[in-house]
Design a protein around this motif. Sequence first.
Motif, PDB file in Angstrom:
ATOM      1  N   MET A   8       0.843  -1.175   0.000  1.00 38.72           N
ATOM      2  CA  MET A   8       0.000   0.000   0.000  1.00 38.72           C
ATOM      3  C   MET A   8       0.892   1.243   0.000  1.00 38.72           C
ATOM      4  O   MET A   8       1.930   1.275   0.651  1.00 38.72           O
ATOM      5  CB  MET A   8      -0.892  -0.018   1.240  1.00 38.72           C
ATOM      6  CG  MET A   8      -1.655   1.263   1.462  1.00 38.72           C
ATOM      7  SD  MET A   8      -2.747   1.199   2.866  1.00 38.72           S
ATOM      8  CE  MET A   8      -1.737   2.017   4.064  1.00 38.72           C
ATOM      9  N   ILE A   9       0.474   2.235  -0.721  1.00 35.07           N
ATOM     10  CA  ILE A   9       1.165   3.522  -0.714  1.00 35.07           C
ATOM     11  C   ILE A   9       0.515   4.405   0.343  1.00 35.07           C
ATOM     12  O   ILE A   9      -0.699   4.550   0.378  1.00 35.07           O
ATOM     13  CB  ILE A   9       1.078   4.211  -2.090  1.00 35.07           C
ATOM     14  CG1 ILE A   9       1.725   3.353  -3.175  1.00 35.07           C
ATOM     15  CG2 ILE A   9       1.699   5.608  -2.040  1.00 35.07           C
ATOM     16  CD1 ILE A   9       3.215   3.123  -2.992  1.00 35.07           C
ATOM     17  N   SER A  10       1.337   4.969   1.198  1.00 33.40           N
ATOM     18  CA  SER A  10       0.846   5.886   2.234  1.00 33.40           C
ATOM     19  C   SER A  10       1.444   7.266   1.980  1.00 33.40           C
ATOM     20  O   SER A  10       2.634   7.396   1.685  1.00 33.40           O
ATOM     21  CB  SER A  10       1.268   5.391   3.618  1.00 33.40           C
ATOM     22  OG  SER A  10       0.998   6.378   4.594  1.00 33.40           O
ATOM     23  N   TYR A  11       0.605   8.274   2.112  1.00 34.49           N
ATOM     24  CA  TYR A  11       1.051   9.652   1.926  1.00 34.49           C
ATOM     25  C   TYR A  11       1.335  10.340   3.259  1.00 34.49           C
ATOM     26  O   TYR A  11       1.417  11.566   3.314  1.00 34.49           O
ATOM     27  CB  TYR A  11       0.013  10.444   1.117  1.00 34.49           C
ATOM     28  CG  TYR A  11      -0.158   9.883  -0.274  1.00 34.49           C
ATOM     29  CD1 TYR A  11       0.817  10.094  -1.240  1.00 34.49           C
ATOM     30  CD2 TYR A  11      -1.256   9.099  -0.602  1.00 34.49           C
ATOM     31  CE1 TYR A  11       0.693   9.547  -2.505  1.00 34.49           C
ATOM     32  CE2 TYR A  11      -1.382   8.556  -1.865  1.00 34.49           C
ATOM     33  CZ  TYR A  11      -0.411   8.783  -2.812  1.00 34.49           C
ATOM     34  OH  TYR A  11      -0.532   8.238  -4.063  1.00 34.49           O
ATOM     35  N   ASP A  12       1.537   9.567   4.304  1.00 31.61           N
ATOM     36  CA  ASP A  12       1.833  10.150   5.616  1.00 31.61           C
ATOM     37  C   ASP A  12       3.039  11.090   5.600  1.00 31.61           C
ATOM     38  O   ASP A  12       2.995  12.141   6.239  1.00 31.61           O
ATOM     39  CB  ASP A  12       2.026   9.059   6.670  1.00 31.61           C
ATOM     40  CG  ASP A  12       0.716   8.359   7.033  1.00 31.61           C
ATOM     41  OD1 ASP A  12      -0.366   8.905   6.713  1.00 31.61           O
ATOM     42  OD2 ASP A  12       0.785   7.270   7.620  1.00 31.61           O
ATOM     43  N   PRO A  13       4.119  10.768   4.872  1.00 23.26           N
ATOM     44  CA  PRO A  13       5.255  11.712   4.853  1.00 23.26           C
ATOM     45  C   PRO A  13       4.898  13.083   4.277  1.00 23.26           C
ATOM     46  O   PRO A  13       5.515  14.082   4.637  1.00 23.26           O
ATOM     47  CB  PRO A  13       6.294  11.016   3.971  1.00 23.26           C
ATOM     48  CG  PRO A  13       5.953   9.571   4.037  1.00 23.26           C
ATOM     49  CD  PRO A  13       4.448   9.520   4.166  1.00 23.26           C
ATOM     50  N   LEU A  14       3.900  13.130   3.404  1.00 18.58           N
ATOM     51  CA  LEU A  14       3.498  14.401   2.791  1.00 18.58           C
ATOM     52  C   LEU A  14       3.104  15.424   3.843  1.00 18.58           C
ATOM     53  O   LEU A  14       3.515  16.580   3.772  1.00 18.58           O
ATOM     54  CB  LEU A  14       2.331  14.182   1.830  1.00 18.58           C
ATOM     55  CG  LEU A  14       1.643  15.450   1.310  1.00 18.58           C
ATOM     56  CD1 LEU A  14       2.612  16.293   0.495  1.00 18.58           C
ATOM     57  CD2 LEU A  14       0.409  15.090   0.516  1.00 18.58           C
ATOM     58  N   ASN A  62      -5.173   7.894   1.244  1.00 20.02           N
ATOM     59  CA  ASN A  62      -4.194   7.006   0.610  1.00 20.02           C
ATOM     60  C   ASN A  62      -4.725   6.333  -0.653  1.00 20.02           C
ATOM     61  O   ASN A  62      -4.426   5.172  -0.923  1.00 20.02           O
ATOM     62  CB  ASN A  62      -3.681   5.958   1.604  1.00 20.02           C
ATOM     63  CG  ASN A  62      -2.898   6.584   2.717  1.00 20.02           C
ATOM     64  OD1 ASN A  62      -2.119   7.511   2.509  1.00 20.02           O
ATOM     65  ND2 ASN A  62      -3.093   6.087   3.923  1.00 20.02           N
ATOM     66  N   ARG A  63      -5.495   7.075  -1.433  1.00 19.00           N
ATOM     67  CA  ARG A  63      -5.978   6.560  -2.711  1.00 19.00           C
ATOM     68  C   ARG A  63      -5.006   6.974  -3.816  1.00 19.00           C
ATOM     69  O   ARG A  63      -4.113   7.790  -3.607  1.00 19.00           O
ATOM     70  CB  ARG A  63      -7.388   7.079  -2.991  1.00 19.00           C
ATOM     71  CG  ARG A  63      -8.421   6.507  -2.022  1.00 19.00           C
ATOM     72  CD  ARG A  63      -9.835   6.819  -2.449  1.00 19.00           C
ATOM     73  NE  ARG A  63     -10.133   8.239  -2.364  1.00 19.00           N
ATOM     74  CZ  ARG A  63     -10.972   8.779  -1.493  1.00 19.00           C
ATOM     75  NH1 ARG A  63     -11.598   8.029  -0.615  1.00 19.00           N
ATOM     76  NH2 ARG A  63     -11.183  10.084  -1.499  1.00 19.00           N
ATOM     77  N   ASN A  64      -5.210   6.421  -4.987  1.00 18.29           N
ATOM     78  CA  ASN A  64      -4.312   6.675  -6.112  1.00 18.29           C
ATOM     79  C   ASN A  64      -4.347   8.128  -6.560  1.00 18.29           C
ATOM     80  O   ASN A  64      -5.399   8.760  -6.575  1.00 18.29           O
ATOM     81  CB  ASN A  64      -4.705   5.795  -7.300  1.00 18.29           C
ATOM     82  CG  ASN A  64      -4.510   4.335  -7.019  1.00 18.29           C
ATOM     83  OD1 ASN A  64      -3.687   3.956  -6.202  1.00 18.29           O
ATOM     84  ND2 ASN A  64      -5.280   3.502  -7.686  1.00 18.29           N
ATOM     85  N   ILE A  65      -3.166   8.624  -6.943  1.00 17.26           N
ATOM     86  CA  ILE A  65      -3.042   9.915  -7.605  1.00 17.26           C
ATOM     87  C   ILE A  65      -2.160   9.700  -8.833  1.00 17.26           C
ATOM     88  O   ILE A  65      -1.455   8.700  -8.937  1.00 17.26           O
ATOM     89  CB  ILE A  65      -2.431  11.004  -6.687  1.00 17.26           C
ATOM     90  CG1 ILE A  65      -1.013  10.620  -6.245  1.00 17.26           C
ATOM     91  CG2 ILE A  65      -3.332  11.280  -5.501  1.00 17.26           C
ATOM     92  CD1 ILE A  65      -0.238  11.746  -5.601  1.00 17.26           C
ATOM     93  N   SER A  66      -2.193  10.627  -9.747  1.00 13.21           N
ATOM     94  CA  SER A  66      -1.382  10.495 -10.962  1.00 13.21           C
ATOM     95  C   SER A  66       0.065  10.886 -10.683  1.00 13.21           C
ATOM     96  O   SER A  66       0.360  11.615  -9.727  1.00 13.21           O
ATOM     97  CB  SER A  66      -1.948  11.374 -12.076  1.00 13.21           C
ATOM     98  OG  SER A  66      -1.715  12.735 -11.788  1.00 13.21           O
ATOM     99  N   THR A  67       0.944  10.425 -11.550  1.00  9.78           N
ATOM    100  CA  THR A  67       2.341  10.824 -11.418  1.00  9.78           C
ATOM    101  C   THR A  67       2.499  12.319 -11.726  1.00  9.78           C
ATOM    102  O   THR A  67       3.404  12.966 -11.199  1.00  9.78           O
ATOM    103  CB  THR A  67       3.264   9.994 -12.329  1.00  9.78           C
ATOM    104  OG1 THR A  67       2.769  10.034 -13.660  1.00  9.78           O
ATOM    105  CG2 THR A  67       3.343   8.555 -11.843  1.00  9.78           C
ATOM    106  N   LEU A  93       5.599  10.164  -0.153  1.00  5.46           N
ATOM    107  CA  LEU A  93       4.953   8.872   0.022  1.00  5.46           C
ATOM    108  C   LEU A  93       5.922   7.813   0.508  1.00  5.46           C
ATOM    109  O   LEU A  93       7.129   7.976   0.434  1.00  5.46           O
ATOM    110  CB  LEU A  93       4.292   8.418  -1.284  1.00  5.46           C
ATOM    111  CG  LEU A  93       5.183   8.203  -2.505  1.00  5.46           C
ATOM    112  CD1 LEU A  93       5.781   6.805  -2.526  1.00  5.46           C
ATOM    113  CD2 LEU A  93       4.381   8.441  -3.760  1.00  5.46           C
ATOM    114  N   VAL A  94       5.339   6.726   1.014  1.00  5.16           N
ATOM    115  CA  VAL A  94       6.109   5.583   1.461  1.00  5.16           C
ATOM    116  C   VAL A  94       5.323   4.320   1.121  1.00  5.16           C
ATOM    117  O   VAL A  94       4.094   4.323   1.142  1.00  5.16           O
ATOM    118  CB  VAL A  94       6.419   5.656   2.983  1.00  5.16           C
ATOM    119  CG1 VAL A  94       5.164   5.598   3.816  1.00  5.16           C
ATOM    120  CG2 VAL A  94       7.394   4.585   3.408  1.00  5.16           C
TER     121      VAL A  94
END
Length: 70
Positions: free
Chosen positions: A1-7, A38-43, A61-62
């Motif tokens: 899973m990709i987490s955006y917590d570092p953001l 933590n849903r998908n985003i585009s590059t 992300l992490v």
Amino acid sequence: MISYDPLWETMRRKNVSTYTLIKEYSFSRGTLDSLKHNRNISTATLDDICRILDCRVEDVLVYVPQNPSD
């Protein structure tokens, strides 16, 4: 899973709020909601975030391994 917590920590460190992303950089509330959940985003969005915050991808992300039974 990709987490955006570092953001969120990177944003605090850089003194950039979600309000700033919306008002100054035209981020959609939907994109911010995706990041919060933590849903998908585009590059392209990831590229925008890194440019705005002057940071690396690792600051946004992490990867968190999922439990194999999931």
